[in-house]
Enzyme design. Sequence first.
Site: not given
Length: 442
Positions: A177, A229, A288
Amino acid sequence: MSQPKNAEPAAPGPYIPSTDVSKGIGPGPSASGDVLQNVVYSDFETVFESATLRLKEEHRYRTFVDLERIVGRLPYAVWHSKDGPRDVTIWCSNDYLGMSQNTAVVQAMIDAARRLGTGSGGTRNIAGTNHPLVELERELADLHAKQAALVFTSGYVANQSSISTIAKLIPNCLILSDELNHNSMIEGVNQSNCPKQVFRHNDLGHLEQLLTSAGQSRPKIVLFESLYSMDGDFAPMRSICELARRHNALTYCDEVHAVGMYGPTGAGVAERDGVSGLVDVIEGTLAKAYGGLGGYIAASARLIDAVRSYAPGFIFTTAIPPPVCAAALAAIRHLRSSDHERLRHQENAARLKRLIRDAALPLLPTDSHILPVMVGDSEQCRRASEMLLQKHAIYIQPINYPTVPKGAERLRITPSPFHTDSQTDHLVKALVNVWDRLGLWR
């Protein structure tokens, strides 16, 4: 610089009940069960109050701004302040392209509500598989050139449920990850109870080292985002996918901040970079750029069927209502057939970047539509946000820990296709004024 390394914020310290009977707390004698119940309840309330007080002392306590976004007036909204209603300009919305107020999208929701009602009627297994939802999943699969798609109640739930389910179904699975992956992905990893290794953000060399160490035969999943983000940077998607393929690893990519925004039809960075076929699982949101609600994954039919059959976050929750599905479907189809909003959006983002840099404000390097202006202190970040709102009628929410690491607090600016040049000029002047008044780093 975006988020702590795949770790959650420390929980409040352990609750230690008092044994001081004279103060009416602790396990002392009581005349009735009701008294004991009140005593215990009172003590728990102290725990909750202390927890929120700690956040206030650290200047991390979140306050919500009461807004009304009026159809046809984007990016203006009515702020219901303590002194009464006031018009403000929103500069931090995730409704990136204003699809929530697109005429066709709004009408699709109205028509579906009139025809089918406001609710779905149950879980997907119990009467909740409404026809607009079936159509939406077919559209999403086609959008991403995948065999099938599955819609969840949110992008968060899509990540949390899908990652944990996929990993649990693969024997001896190792999860790799990116260190800046979203909290929803981290929670999916944690709930899988599978071993994990965290690679440095966008560091291909480190990822290759971990893949090699794991061995060719061990099943692996590589988790990453296409667009992060908080920093606004892109992942090297092609290189990650090719590396994963060479080492027998499944790829899972979060595209929530990119779907609708990039690629010829808005299918995201994977489409833009021509690597949709290399990504095994694409996760996205309808909340979004598409202006609605819900999340989804798109992948092979077998993988989708397995997640559908095993994921608790999908099985045991009420399905997305028909009007919400119809609105999302209209937004996707609009953005697949027209790039007007995307082009205007990119023009506005480029102009604002240029003006912020010319004003010597600390903008993180970014090639995307996300513009992080660094503050570096939680209290100053909160004060900057409040000054922009109260003195300049500009709303930008402060971003503090645990969304970003301590010392990396920022204002996250997201221009839209609807911001005018004069509004952009006003924003930059207001930022300069606030930076000078607070003595912030330039």
